[in-house]
Motif scaffolding. Structure first.
Motif, PDB file in Angstrom:
ATOM      1  N   UNK A 132      39.674  20.443  19.527  1.00 41.97           N
ATOM      2  CA  UNK A 132      39.103  20.406  18.189  1.00 41.97           C
ATOM      3  C   UNK A 132      39.925  19.617  17.177  1.00 41.97           C
ATOM      4  N   UNK A 133      41.097  19.122  17.548  1.00 38.48           N
ATOM      5  CA  UNK A 133      41.943  18.454  16.562  1.00 38.48           C
ATOM      6  C   UNK A 133      42.642  17.252  17.164  1.00 38.48           C
ATOM      7  N   UNK A 134      43.038  16.334  16.280  1.00 41.24           N
ATOM      8  CA  UNK A 134      43.661  15.089  16.699  1.00 41.24           C
ATOM      9  C   UNK A 134      44.822  14.765  15.762  1.00 41.24           C
ATOM     10  N   UNK A 135      45.880  14.181  16.317  1.00 44.01           N
ATOM     11  CA  UNK A 135      47.019  13.713  15.539  1.00 44.01           C
ATOM     12  C   UNK A 135      47.084  12.205  15.643  1.00 44.01           C
ATOM     13  N   UNK A 136      47.611  11.574  14.608  1.00 43.79           N
ATOM     14  CA  UNK A 136      47.695  10.119  14.639  1.00 43.79           C
ATOM     15  C   UNK A 136      48.589   9.588  13.552  1.00 43.79           C
ATOM     16  N   UNK A 137      48.750   8.266  13.559  1.00 43.64           N
ATOM     17  CA  UNK A 137      49.556   7.602  12.555  1.00 43.64           C
ATOM     18  C   UNK A 137      48.878   6.323  12.111  1.00 43.64           C
ATOM     19  N   UNK A 150      53.003   4.237   7.880  1.00 40.81           N
ATOM     20  CA  UNK A 150      54.016   5.223   8.197  1.00 40.81           C
ATOM     21  C   UNK A 150      53.603   6.650   7.959  1.00 40.81           C
ATOM     22  N   UNK A 151      52.302   6.910   7.844  1.00 42.02           N
ATOM     23  CA  UNK A 151      51.826   8.263   7.623  1.00 42.02           C
ATOM     24  C   UNK A 151      51.460   8.925   8.938  1.00 42.02           C
ATOM     25  N   UNK A 152      51.849  10.200   9.062  1.00 41.18           N
ATOM     26  CA  UNK A 152      51.396  11.037  10.180  1.00 41.18           C
ATOM     27  C   UNK A 152      50.287  11.919   9.660  1.00 41.18           C
ATOM     28  N   UNK A 153      49.208  12.063  10.446  1.00 39.53           N
ATOM     29  CA  UNK A 153      48.095  12.898  10.039  1.00 39.53           C
ATOM     30  C   UNK A 153      47.654  13.787  11.188  1.00 39.53           C
ATOM     31  N   UNK A 154      47.073  14.920  10.827  1.00 42.57           N
ATOM     32  CA  UNK A 154      46.525  15.852  11.813  1.00 42.57           C
ATOM     33  C   UNK A 154      45.228  16.394  11.243  1.00 42.57           C
ATOM     34  N   UNK A 155      44.105  16.090  11.924  1.00 41.51           N
ATOM     35  CA  UNK A 155      42.813  16.488  11.402  1.00 41.51           C
ATOM     36  C   UNK A 155      41.994  17.262  12.409  1.00 41.51           C
TER      37      UNK A 155
END
Length: 216
Positions: A69-74, A78-83
């Motif tokens: 149900x979730x994904x991490x990325x950049x 230089x931003x890290x995100x988790x949605x």
């Protein structure tokens, strides 16, 4: 292999696909300019259906599925995100001060928890460690708050403005800043320990344990 059989096709992103991650019938598509899109493959109708996309446009550089149900990325800033799904609700955001070129979910210690291991364009290697207990998350959040006041940057730049350079920090505690507690003069250690209602030794032990149980 000379030929591939095309089973299904869909225009999931408007620009250029830079990453693909799959789990089950779900596909995570990273676009060079339009963030992350979730696509599902319907076996009965043999169709690929985009059903969730990012809330804002992002110059995606890397992605990894945290769970179904979730994904991490950049992105390239230089931003890290988790949605998570349903218009990719942003769960965590952090300025990593480097362009993330790869990110993966793995365990670095035998028997340890899964972590998100990422690398950057400038040679940076970082680890994002999940907090299992709410008590630990609250402790490190309070420690980080005190460290922002007691260990300001040499250039005088505001910490929160720096780590939230593009988007305010959300759901991430800075381990580098927390570990600087070990380098503080003894009087500042004692003062922060008093504010946290713990001993200096106990705080140092919790910092060391957070690293060794998940990384090294």
């Amino acid at each position: 292999m000379k030929q591939l059989l095309r089973e299904a096709q869909v225009d999931a992103t408007p620009q250029l696909i830079v990453s693909l991650q799959t789990q089950g019938s779900r596909i995570i598509v990273g676009d060079v300019q339009h963030g992350v899109t979730m696509v599902v493959y319907k076996h009965d109708s043999n169709k690929l259906i985009p059903f969730v996309d990012d809330t804002i446009t992002r110059w995606t550089t890397s992605t990894a599925m945290v769970d179904y149900e979730s994904v991490a990325g950049g992105d390239k800033f230089g931003n890290y995100l988790n949605g998570a799904p349903n218009r990719l609700n942003l769960m965590a955001h952090f300025f990593a001060q480097d362009i993330l070129t790869s990110i993966c979910k793995t365990a670095l210690v035998v028997g340890g928890p899964d972590v998100l291991l990422w690398s950057g364009l400038q040679g940076t290697i970082g680890v994002l460690i999940p907090f299992v207990a709410r008590e630990d998350a609250d402790f490190f959040q309070m420690l980080e708050m005190h460290m922002r006041n007691e260990d300001p940057p040499l250039a005088g730049r505001d910490y929160l403005i720096y780590r939230g350079y593009y988007v305010p920090v959300k759901g991430v505690i800075d381990g580098d800043l927390s570990e600087r507690y070990l380098l503080l003069p003894n009087d500042k250690k004692q003062m922060i320990a008093g504010e946290l209602d713990r001993s200096v030794r106990e705080i140092e032990r919790k910092i060391s344990f957070a690293r060794t149980r998940s990384a090294f």
